[in-house]
Design an enzyme around this catalytic site. Sequence first.
Site, PDB file in Angstrom:
ATOM      1  N   ARG A  77      78.216   0.449 -13.796  1.00 27.85           N
ATOM      2  CA  ARG A  77      78.142   0.941 -12.396  1.00 27.85           C
ATOM      3  C   ARG A  77      79.224   0.552 -11.583  1.00 27.85           C
ATOM      4  O   ARG A  77      79.850   1.104 -10.777  1.00 27.85           O
ATOM      5  CB  ARG A  77      76.667   0.631 -12.021  1.00 27.85           C
ATOM      6  CG  ARG A  77      76.426   1.192 -10.772  1.00 27.85           C
ATOM      7  CD  ARG A  77      74.966   1.354 -10.530  1.00 27.85           C
ATOM      8  NE  ARG A  77      74.308  -0.015 -10.310  1.00 27.85           N
ATOM      9  CZ  ARG A  77      73.065  -0.308  -9.888  1.00 27.85           C
ATOM     10  NH1 ARG A  77      72.440   0.631  -9.695  1.00 27.85           N
ATOM     11  NH2 ARG A  77      72.479  -1.533  -9.888  1.00 27.85           N
ATOM     12  N   GLN A 109      71.091   2.505   2.150  1.00 29.08           N
ATOM     13  CA  GLN A 109      70.480   2.057   0.746  1.00 29.08           C
ATOM     14  C   GLN A 109      71.388   2.028  -0.048  1.00 29.08           C
ATOM     15  O   GLN A 109      71.238   1.538  -1.087  1.00 29.08           O
ATOM     16  CB  GLN A 109      69.368   3.183   0.692  1.00 29.08           C
ATOM     17  CG  GLN A 109      68.135   3.245   1.635  1.00 29.08           C
ATOM     18  CD  GLN A 109      67.375   4.677   1.414  1.00 29.08           C
ATOM     19  OE1 GLN A 109      67.151   5.521   2.076  1.00 29.08           O
ATOM     20  NE2 GLN A 109      66.714   4.804   0.393  1.00 29.08           N
ATOM     21  N   HIS A 127      69.619  -2.495   0.626  1.00 34.41           N
ATOM     22  CA  HIS A 127      69.516  -2.741  -0.902  1.00 34.41           C
ATOM     23  C   HIS A 127      70.354  -3.599  -1.322  1.00 34.41           C
ATOM     24  O   HIS A 127      70.183  -3.921  -2.718  1.00 34.41           O
ATOM     25  CB  HIS A 127      69.546  -1.151  -1.615  1.00 34.41           C
ATOM     26  CG  HIS A 127      68.172  -0.691  -1.388  1.00 34.41           C
ATOM     27  ND1 HIS A 127      68.244   0.930  -1.786  1.00 34.41           N
ATOM     28  CD2 HIS A 127      67.191  -0.714  -0.596  1.00 34.41           C
ATOM     29  CE1 HIS A 127      66.819   1.406  -1.305  1.00 34.41           C
ATOM     30  NE2 HIS A 127      66.405   0.193  -0.524  1.00 34.41           N
ATOM     31  N   CYS A 171      72.188 -24.901 -12.353  1.00 33.48           N
ATOM     32  CA  CYS A 171      71.197 -25.237 -13.526  1.00 33.48           C
ATOM     33  C   CYS A 171      71.267 -24.313 -14.693  1.00 33.48           C
ATOM     34  O   CYS A 171      70.558 -24.663 -15.616  1.00 33.48           O
ATOM     35  CB  CYS A 171      69.833 -24.649 -12.794  1.00 33.48           C
ATOM     36  SG  CYS A 171      69.910 -22.631 -12.500  1.00 33.48           S
ATOM     37  N   GLY A 210      70.919  12.064   3.443  1.00 33.09           N
ATOM     38  CA  GLY A 210      70.995  11.989   1.986  1.00 33.09           C
ATOM     39  C   GLY A 210      70.237  10.929   1.410  1.00 33.09           C
ATOM     40  O   GLY A 210      70.328  10.367   0.448  1.00 33.09           O
ATOM     41  N   THR A 211      68.861  10.875   1.824  1.00 34.21           N
ATOM     42  CA  THR A 211      67.923   9.898   1.233  1.00 34.21           C
ATOM     43  C   THR A 211      66.684  10.501   1.344  1.00 34.21           C
ATOM     44  O   THR A 211      66.100  11.282   2.385  1.00 34.21           O
ATOM     45  CB  THR A 211      68.072   8.784   1.943  1.00 34.21           C
ATOM     46  OG1 THR A 211      66.741   7.903   1.216  1.00 34.21           O
ATOM     47  CG2 THR A 211      67.777   8.535   3.496  1.00 34.21           C
ATOM     48  N   ASN A 236      69.204  16.623   5.225  1.00 31.04           N
ATOM     49  CA  ASN A 236      69.169  16.622   3.612  1.00 31.04           C
ATOM     50  C   ASN A 236      69.135  17.818   3.202  1.00 31.04           C
ATOM     51  O   ASN A 236      69.071  19.003   3.981  1.00 31.04           O
ATOM     52  CB  ASN A 236      67.620  15.926   3.357  1.00 31.04           C
ATOM     53  CG  ASN A 236      67.697  14.536   3.324  1.00 31.04           C
ATOM     54  OD1 ASN A 236      68.478  13.842   2.581  1.00 31.04           O
ATOM     55  ND2 ASN A 236      67.027  13.728   4.307  1.00 31.04           N
TER      56      ASN A 236
END
EC number: 2.3.1.286
Length: 276
Positions: A77, A109, A127, A171, A210-211, A236
């Site tokens: 990606r 997002q 996000h 760790c 667009g969401t 949209n």
Amino acid sequence: MKEQLENIIKEVYQKKNKNLFTFLTGAGISADSGIPTYRGTDGIWVKGTKFHKPEEFGTFQYFKENPEEVWQYSLFRKKMFESAVPNQSHFELVEIENLLQDRFHLITQNIDHLHRRAGTQRLYEIHGKPREIKCSNGCNEIIDLPLEIAGKNQEEDLTQKDIELLKCKACGSWMRPNILWFDERYDEKTNKKFSSLKMAKNSGVLFIIGTSGATNLPMAIAETTLKYGGTIVDINTEDNFFTTRIKDKKNKIIIRESASEVLKMIKEIIKETVNS
């Protein structure tokens, strides 16, 4: 539609309080850049993962059990995002920001970095940022993904050097992308939860582009804007969860046209308002 937009933009611009212009964007705004949306038939989850359901693959639990597979997908990606370029909608938003200055805010997002690459400054990436990594075992430091780790083709495996760089120096646990997975909750440090809700409270108008509103913080942002008297503009290509929520409200505008054309119109109205 244009008259409605002119009225709300001029009204909000003249306010002293609750006078922010906030834009909330999702995967649809990047479709013209060649990045698939998430849940469509050609969606990014379908193209890049073993499972077609993002709720199965896109979880911290799955990462703990299959870290190399998740990192292979993440780097696939990464290459997809880096090969894409911002489109006209991204640049229209930059011009709108230049006109409104501190009264403009963009909540996205998207994790494709295209808004930032286009030049947006007042940006909240709720996000997370895949170009950052953090320890999956809870060590607190968030660092940049090492430059030596390149994006990959879908079939490429991690190299031994990749694996070494993706282990926590404190760790020894796997590092993970600094993004929100489906079995995690929004917070302020990574997701700007409280900053976004405060912004929504002070927004005279929230443009949703667009969401679909399938996740809870974007919906809470819209709910908060409505609660405190702001107007929702739903831009949209089809009806969505936001549409269902606002259909009976007076303070809403529903637009089913191309985002780039509507944003161009919004920009011209704002330019005229600012210069009048």
